[in-house]
Scaffold this motif. Structure first.
Motif, PDB file in Angstrom:
ATOM      1  N   ALA A  21       0.908  -1.084  -0.048  1.00 37.19           N
ATOM      2  CA  ALA A  21      -0.056   0.105   0.123  1.00 37.19           C
ATOM      3  C   ALA A  21       0.908   1.205   0.176  1.00 37.19           C
ATOM      4  N   LEU A  22       0.770   2.051  -1.142  1.00 36.76           N
ATOM      5  CA  LEU A  22       1.652   3.140  -1.379  1.00 36.76           C
ATOM      6  C   LEU A  22       1.032   4.394  -0.957  1.00 36.76           C
ATOM      7  N   TYR A  23       1.527   5.062  -0.171  1.00 37.97           N
ATOM      8  CA  TYR A  23       0.924   6.525   0.374  1.00 37.97           C
ATOM      9  C   TYR A  23       1.741   7.515  -0.209  1.00 37.97           C
ATOM     10  N   TYR A  24       0.937   8.270  -0.810  1.00 38.75           N
ATOM     11  CA  TYR A  24       1.501   9.610  -1.564  1.00 38.75           C
ATOM     12  C   TYR A  24       0.612  10.925  -1.438  1.00 38.75           C
ATOM     13  N   GLY A  25       1.501  11.858  -1.586  1.00 33.19           N
ATOM     14  CA  GLY A  25       0.731  13.283  -1.464  1.00 33.19           C
ATOM     15  C   GLY A  25       0.277  13.544  -3.094  1.00 33.19           C
ATOM     16  N   ALA A  26      -0.772  14.126  -3.054  1.00 35.73           N
ATOM     17  CA  ALA A  26      -1.597  14.563  -4.171  1.00 35.73           C
ATOM     18  C   ALA A  26      -1.741  16.103  -4.322  1.00 35.73           C
ATOM     19  N   ALA A  27      -1.095  16.497  -5.435  1.00 39.32           N
ATOM     20  CA  ALA A  27      -1.249  17.833  -5.819  1.00 39.32           C
ATOM     21  C   ALA A  27      -0.703  18.860  -4.297  1.00 39.32           C
ATOM     22  N   ASP A  28       0.192  18.427  -3.645  1.00 42.43           N
ATOM     23  CA  ASP A  28       0.737  19.094  -2.341  1.00 42.43           C
ATOM     24  C   ASP A  28      -0.335  19.533  -1.659  1.00 42.43           C
ATOM     25  N   THR A  29      -1.484  18.671  -1.591  1.00 41.69           N
ATOM     26  CA  THR A  29      -2.792  19.045  -0.921  1.00 41.69           C
ATOM     27  C   THR A  29      -3.368  18.014   0.144  1.00 41.69           C
ATOM     28  N   CYS A  30      -3.549  16.865  -0.376  1.00 41.28           N
ATOM     29  CA  CYS A  30      -4.069  15.882   0.531  1.00 41.28           C
ATOM     30  C   CYS A  30      -3.461  14.587   0.153  1.00 41.28           C
ATOM     31  N   THR A  31      -3.865  13.489   0.558  1.00 38.63           N
ATOM     32  CA  THR A  31      -3.143  12.130   0.787  1.00 38.63           C
ATOM     33  C   THR A  31      -3.935  10.988   0.263  1.00 38.63           C
ATOM     34  N   GLY A  32      -3.229  10.512  -0.848  1.00 40.41           N
ATOM     35  CA  GLY A  32      -4.051   9.385  -1.469  1.00 40.41           C
ATOM     36  C   GLY A  32      -2.863   7.962  -0.923  1.00 40.41           C
ATOM     37  N   VAL A  33      -3.975   6.712  -1.407  1.00 43.74           N
ATOM     38  CA  VAL A  33      -3.109   5.584  -1.161  1.00 43.74           C
ATOM     39  C   VAL A  33      -3.385   4.752  -2.722  1.00 43.74           C
ATOM     40  N   ALA A  34      -2.458   3.980  -3.021  1.00 41.15           N
ATOM     41  CA  ALA A  34      -2.689   3.109  -4.300  1.00 41.15           C
ATOM     42  C   ALA A  34      -2.178   1.885  -3.769  1.00 41.15           C
ATOM     43  N   TYR A  35      -2.445   0.596  -4.527  1.00 40.65           N
ATOM     44  CA  TYR A  35      -2.131  -0.611  -4.073  1.00 40.65           C
ATOM     45  C   TYR A  35      -1.410  -1.447  -5.117  1.00 40.65           C
ATOM     46  N   GLY A  36      -0.758  -2.451  -4.670  1.00 39.08           N
ATOM     47  CA  GLY A  36      -0.087  -3.113  -5.874  1.00 39.08           C
ATOM     48  C   GLY A  36       0.260  -4.386  -5.352  1.00 39.08           C
ATOM     49  N   LYS A  37       0.752  -5.346  -6.021  1.00 37.63           N
ATOM     50  CA  LYS A  37       1.347  -6.617  -5.634  1.00 37.63           C
ATOM     51  C   LYS A  37       2.959  -6.635  -5.895  1.00 37.63           C
ATOM     52  N   ILE A  38       3.427  -7.027  -4.668  1.00 29.71           N
ATOM     53  CA  ILE A  38       5.002  -6.701  -4.770  1.00 29.71           C
ATOM     54  C   ILE A  38       5.800  -7.278  -5.994  1.00 29.71           C
ATOM     55  N   SER A  39       5.165  -8.588  -6.227  1.00 26.77           N
ATOM     56  CA  SER A  39       5.842  -9.200  -7.087  1.00 26.77           C
ATOM     57  C   SER A  39       5.495  -8.878  -8.570  1.00 26.77           C
ATOM     58  N   GLU A  40       4.144  -8.204  -8.901  1.00 27.39           N
ATOM     59  CA  GLU A  40       4.249  -7.539 -10.032  1.00 27.39           C
ATOM     60  C   GLU A  40       4.871  -6.432 -10.106  1.00 27.39           C
ATOM     61  N   VAL A  41       5.005  -5.634  -9.184  1.00 27.70           N
ATOM     62  CA  VAL A  41       5.989  -4.387  -9.359  1.00 27.70           C
ATOM     63  C   VAL A  41       7.156  -4.740  -9.923  1.00 27.70           C
ATOM     64  N   VAL A  42       7.868  -5.836  -8.946  1.00 23.72           N
ATOM     65  CA  VAL A  42       9.299  -6.285  -9.377  1.00 23.72           C
ATOM     66  C   VAL A  42       9.400  -6.690 -10.736  1.00 23.72           C
ATOM     67  N   ASP A  43       8.484  -7.359 -11.205  1.00 24.85           N
ATOM     68  CA  ASP A  43       8.330  -7.871 -12.427  1.00 24.85           C
ATOM     69  C   ASP A  43       8.443  -7.071 -13.546  1.00 24.85           C
ATOM     70  N   PHE A  44       7.380  -5.918 -13.175  1.00 21.30           N
ATOM     71  CA  PHE A  44       7.138  -4.792 -14.094  1.00 21.30           C
ATOM     72  C   PHE A  44       8.645  -4.058 -14.411  1.00 21.30           C
ATOM     73  N   VAL A  45       9.097  -3.643 -13.146  1.00 22.85           N
ATOM     74  CA  VAL A  45      10.478  -2.815 -13.184  1.00 22.85           C
ATOM     75  C   VAL A  45      11.683  -3.768 -14.080  1.00 22.85           C
ATOM     76  N   LYS A  46      11.471  -5.103 -13.787  1.00 24.36           N
ATOM     77  CA  LYS A  46      12.609  -5.808 -14.637  1.00 24.36           C
ATOM     78  C   LYS A  46      12.111  -5.820 -15.937  1.00 24.36           C
ATOM     79  N   ASN A  47      10.836  -6.078 -16.341  1.00 23.49           N
ATOM     80  CA  ASN A  47      10.561  -6.028 -17.891  1.00 23.49           C
ATOM     81  C   ASN A  47      10.521  -4.783 -18.390  1.00 23.49           C
ATOM     82  N   ASN A  48      10.685  -3.683 -17.649  1.00 26.86           N
ATOM     83  CA  ASN A  48      10.357  -2.503 -18.535  1.00 26.86           C
ATOM     84  C   ASN A  48      11.803  -1.565 -18.016  1.00 26.86           C
ATOM     85  N   SER A  49      12.919  -2.120 -18.129  1.00 32.23           N
ATOM     86  CA  SER A  49      13.909  -1.393 -17.598  1.00 32.23           C
ATOM     87  C   SER A  49      14.668  -0.383 -18.387  1.00 32.23           C
ATOM     88  N   LEU A  50      14.962   0.612 -17.989  1.00 29.63           N
ATOM     89  CA  LEU A  50      15.708   1.707 -18.927  1.00 29.63           C
ATOM     90  C   LEU A  50      16.831   1.038 -19.276  1.00 29.63           C
TER      91      LEU A  50
END
Lengths: 321, 321, 321, 321, 321, 321
Positions: free
Chosen positions: C292-321
């Motif tokens: 669960a990723l906590y993030y500031g939105a528009a320097d005004t309020c706070t949001g949360v986004a969700y993800g699977k750790i494994s999916e994020v890791v795979d995504f980064v590996k498969n879409n790496s600079l």
């Protein structure tokens, strides 16, 4: 005026202004505390001359000092800055003072300068004797520089040229005129001259500002002014001249397309601010058709240039923008 | 120290620092590859002097070179830059090196300089003989310049002055101090001195940075530093001095409101970067009450100025901000 | 960790991160004095969660506040900012505090934040209970932002990511790592990641900065970070991720060419600083493969986004600079 | 005044100002030619209200228009801009007119606005009936904005607040006061309020400018003003208030550290210039302790906010910088 | 053309252009990889329409994609960008491609776009079928943007409008025309239109650029173009129109002082670059007197607006600068 | 060529270029109206030399003048600027002309210069006799500077180097080549050389531009060019050289890492733009292995430097980036 400083035009010189052969006449270290002595103003006084001098000290604090001379070339400048008394106001705060001009109107000498009051604006003071000085209300809101009084009232009012500015090394600047019934309240602001188009006269395309107190001639007010071009290595200040209508001085009759003096000598091209000639005063004698223009060189020292009033006027008329 | 370079104060000179009569002592082309040799550091070494010199080559790559002199005035500078060996780190990358300072602490000579590691930061190296040099961890993250070590540990730790910067021609800059137990890890960062208000001391109103290694006097650490004013035609660098508390050197006891040296000679006013005097080293002899200040001129060549330690200290005390 | 906040991925969603359906979870006016509550950090604490929150008040003074939650979504934030006691230093001056991160190391919670000490630098404090906080020496000289500690010592030393900055709205910025034996002295500074070329990954071509405390995975440290592009109408902040080597975290193994989250919802596109998503914390459960990723939105309020750790890791590996 | 527009404070609202529930009350396209209608001024007039409105047309030319309303909420704005006749001058040139303020003094309504005369300066006109308008001399030299008259003479003179500016999107700005015996010549310029330090009140740290005509209260003049912060994505304009001394209005007795109103609604956060609330007029009733503040939103449309005079005054006193 | 997309003008609408009721017609995420789909070009093709679309992917790399539609509103855009083959050159390097325009001349469809070759310049390609594309020599040296071909040869030569630019977010820009005998060598460069004076038409006072391929009417070439104003919160892009002489298209016969379309809907005011409407294509039917203008909204998504050709022409003639 | 100006290399000089002992050869005031005479071009002509000279007049208007010399050192420059007749176009507008280059191709002398047409672009003209000049179409759209023709057609086409620029004191600049079949239409634009990395060759890290007409040698085209570094006190212009492939001149075979000439003499370090050496022409004799390089000094006057062609070529090969 008698005893105006003078040197004849050098042979082969085709310019309308030529430099004093022993320039700079005032060295940067002419008084013990000074880092530089430049943009300064002189007037005839008693049997010689008096002046108000911008001397930046070695902390690079800017202030104005009184000085005296028999011949207009060799100057005794006071070692202490001018101390102001209250004139038409009690509010004589000043963070700094620089670039003075002086003129005699009716019964006294008026000094204007760039006065630090929450930024640069136009300070005003008067003196009868260059010993006691009485500070008046600042003419304008900040930010302003190069406030120059006309030497007579015009249509019954005091008239002042100035250059609205901003709070830094202003990259723009045009010349305006304002009027006052009493040296306290100012209004009737009019635009007099703006910068020239780059294609037509690039030396004055970035900013311009009034120089010495205008000189009344048959053609109108002769106004020397500085013009600035922004090169890729900084601002370069030159000297031009304009003729303003005698009775409606916001009307420009003629204005020099070429400059009359530009930085070319080593003491003008090197110093604290390279490539600056900046005129603040002009002694003149209509009888002898002479003028002596005092100018700051490289924001460091003070030079003099000479010219024939008639030649300058003719030049401006014949080379007008 | 014996044999400190020296010339007596010229007659009529009222300044506390005066220039060597044959300045610049090191010409821009003193070694075959050089475009300029300036901001450089010297120390007593063996029976004469050694130094680390900033020589920019004709590709305008910045590097540091060792050099030697019998008299401190005539220098033999190596034709090849210093080659570093690993000191307390294997990471001795460097895109460029400039503006060195040198000081002896305990058993060796320490060199600090502005080191190019993803931008300017403070490089550290030591040598015993000015032949072999051992590079250590950079003291700080980029961006930083003007890292200057104290010549003794203070409260058991190494102490370094520096000036946090940005990645260009930084238009701001204050002096900080940091401490290290081991020349590898740094902390206890404190602000020492900030720029002065324009109205009080304009020559040091844009940025300031430590110069030579501080000199311990009865009043505390005598620190020469450079101050910068941003004129409309660029930065102008001058030299001032401060006295820091002996045991708590983040406390400024006195600080000169006027500058002690400012660009006024042609070799200081013209060159690759006009209007710069930039001190990086000061030989001194407490016995003889003498100091010789080495400074870069116009980012082009190297000059020396002399002064009496006691006069400088008195001047700073009597003309303190 | 149990009880990690969570919502399943919406159908048809192909992104690796998806937003909480009731975002923003913390409104700008959630406490009486606040103008905005955003870039904030949360950690598991006791049987729920604790956090350190950036709340700018209505004078737009920036400070950090403690808060508590049972479910990670509904938060009780203290109405008074955190008051610091002396930790490993007496020097706990702070002009402002913002953008906190929190992590548990060994026996206590460490907070880092952007601390106002003559400009922004990295403040450090610790707490055992989110009631008493002990402030330590600032890690670095100014100017620095986005100081993020690793959650374990690395090779026996504390390790911190940071982004050297300047004194304004810094238009550049890369991620560095530094080490400390004692949370007081820092060194061994290494560059970790620089901005990407415009042509390859423009959303991160102007500046980048570490986000939440890195998460250890089988592939190495998963680091969420923000990247910035300078559009003709201002900066736009997005979220990417990288995998750093476990033992040598200055080595980047993979780094996402596409962003993972970018401003697209109205509460992210409008507010005090439009077009900002800025992550500062990530709760994660390896067991459940959730984050669960906590993030500031528009320097005004706070949001949360969700993800699977494994999916994020795979995504980064498969879409790496 | 009777019939002041009003809505009671919403339940649970703890602010001293609250928005009209049907904001914006004037849409950007309320007259056929308009692109936007915002920074505008209203006064009681006959049995209702009159106003002077800034309407930028679809060529984005800025001009001022008269309008009328029975209830202060629903407005009939003329489709043609105000045409000026000569007042105390023949010089009524104007390249553009914007951001009007209106006040009744003695026998007539005075309008001030930002007047295009070689750049922005303060235009002055009067009317008796909102049908015929008589333009006077510009108060000041360019560059100036936000000229606001006091509703009574002070010590026998007209008094005007203004904000000296430069010729672009001025990144600085403080509030000054000037006096005039005759609405033609102005002097006695004093600094009233400067921007606040970033650390103390960042919403007003970049520039500030007077808003509505000051309201005389028992504590002194209640002055609403706008304050600006420069975020990394542009300027953000909020509303604060100050109490000026009744007889010496250059003396600030209190000044709100928090803002009273800041952009938070969609019509304030989006539009031609996002994140702007800009107050230009305030109807008030001392009998009912009510005020209705008119403000431009996002440089696009016009809103109203309500408050209790006494609450506002108390708030400013209790939350003073 | 038959089947031109169309909706009748809403009642009470007095504008000459009105928006499609279901705008945006193409969402930012319409293809899997896209971050945004905007400034794009469409033409009649076979029994429906084809287009070239700017789709920035989630790495914010800019490229152009082919797409097809039956009705001009619902689009199938390829998921892979256009792959170029060699046309009249082997040099088909491209760092990025954006802002395409398409027109049919003689026997084929020509595409122009902003092509990244050491900075932005004008790329040219042709296709017969929107499947195979043949890239030609770049028309100009960098830096240039908004290259738009006329749909017929003029005086026997190809003619192209363009806007010389610099290498960043160009803060200036005027429209020029150039000619080519062969689509390879270009010359006869003439200035067509410059920005308007701020006082006369501020929405187009900062920069202007050609939009869709010009439409031949009885009055001459109808050219929609974008105009930009620099507000204190960034650039704002609006749409205007001009009529160019049929045979000498560097002669501007009429040019709209008011804009025809400006950002006012939420999808135009918020997004990756707020406050942008940017037209790149216009379907038109002279028979039905209809046109459908395709425009990018907020650099994020794509909208359509409708108008009567005759009304637009009349409006431009009657509201000309 | 016979009679090439020449002085032998001074003893002890180790440089590949050395200055004429009587530099500057042309003074700033060499003709009555001139403020400065610099960046100028000369060629063998009849039994001596002809040239096209940049003379800025005392209004600082930039124009080009023809001149003649027997020895290449003493010049008679016309007092009136070149008046153009229509060549391959009627459009011979020009706001200003500066920085000419001249070369003979096939049957005539071609002049290129920086031509003011809505900003700087490349003007082209030809002459047979330096009395009548015929102006052609501008080669490119603005903004461009430093257009330099090759002295022969290459692969049947005219070839021109140029440096795309912006509309001010361009802070970037690389060298491109373009081709034309007819001196009217130009295409096949290729990038030739970009600025060097700061760490490798800082004197050419900000911008570069072609200087004299390239000289064909056995190694390829010898191209002198200027390189610029942005110091904290302005731009500094030096001279380098490159060898381009004979048949594919967009291929750089060698390029000097060190400069060949940099500002070091007083007339190069002071003047209207300090610290500029700017080459525009090179006389050469393959028989005698000599070249004479003409360069502008400080944007004020004109100097000459000498060198051996073979030495220059060797130097570039041996010191290549």
């Amino acid at each position: 005026m008698k005893n105006i400083p003078w040197q004849d035009k050098p042979e082969n010189c085709t310019d309308v202004l030529w430099r004093h052969s022993e320039n700079p006449i005032i060295d940067r270290y002419a008084i013990p505390t000074s880092n530089s002595i430049f943009n300064s103003a002189v007037v005839p006084f008693e049997d010689g001359f008096a002046g108000v001098f911008r001397c930046d000290n070695k902390a690079v604090q800017m202030n104005i000092f009184a000085g005296f001379s028999k011949d207009g070339i060799n100057w005794d400048i006071n070692h202490e800055p001018i101390e102001m008394q209250a004139g038409n106001t009690q509010m004589i705060d000043s963070d700094y003072k620089y670039d003075p001009r002086v003129t005699f109107i009716e019964d006294r000498y008026w000094i204007t300068w760039c006065n630090g009051y929450h930024g640069p604006t136009i300070g005003i003071a008067y003196t009868f004797d260059f010993k006691e000085f009485f500070q008046c209300e600042n003419a304008f809101l900040p930010f302003n520089r190069n406030g120059v009084l006309f030497p007579t009232k015009i249509n019954g009012k005091y008239a002042m040229l100035s250059r609205p500015s901003d709070n830094g090394h202003t990259p723009f600047g045009d010349i305006y005129i304002s009027y006052s019934p009493d040296m306290k309240y100012w209004g009737e602001h009019r635009c007099v001259m703006k910068v020239a188009p780059f294609e037509q006269s690039a030396w004055q395309c970035t900013k311009i500002g009034a120089g010495p107190v205008p000189i009344l001639t048959d053609e109108g007010w002769l106004l020397f002014y500085h013009g600035v071009i922004a090169t890729c290595n900084g601002f370069r200040y030159s000297v031009g001249a304009a003729i303003l209508d005698k009775n409606e001085p916001d009307k420009v009759k003629y204005r020099s397309q070429p400059y009359l003096l530009a930085p070319a000598e080593l003491y003008e091209m090197t110093g604290d601010v390279p490539n600056v000639v900046f005129p603040c005063a002009a002694l003149h004698s209509h009888e002898e058709d002479k003028l002596a223009l005092y100018y700051g060189a490289a924001d460091t020292c003070t030079g003099v240039a000479y010219g024939k009033i008639s030649e300058v006027v003719d030049f401006v008329k014949n080379n007008s923008l």
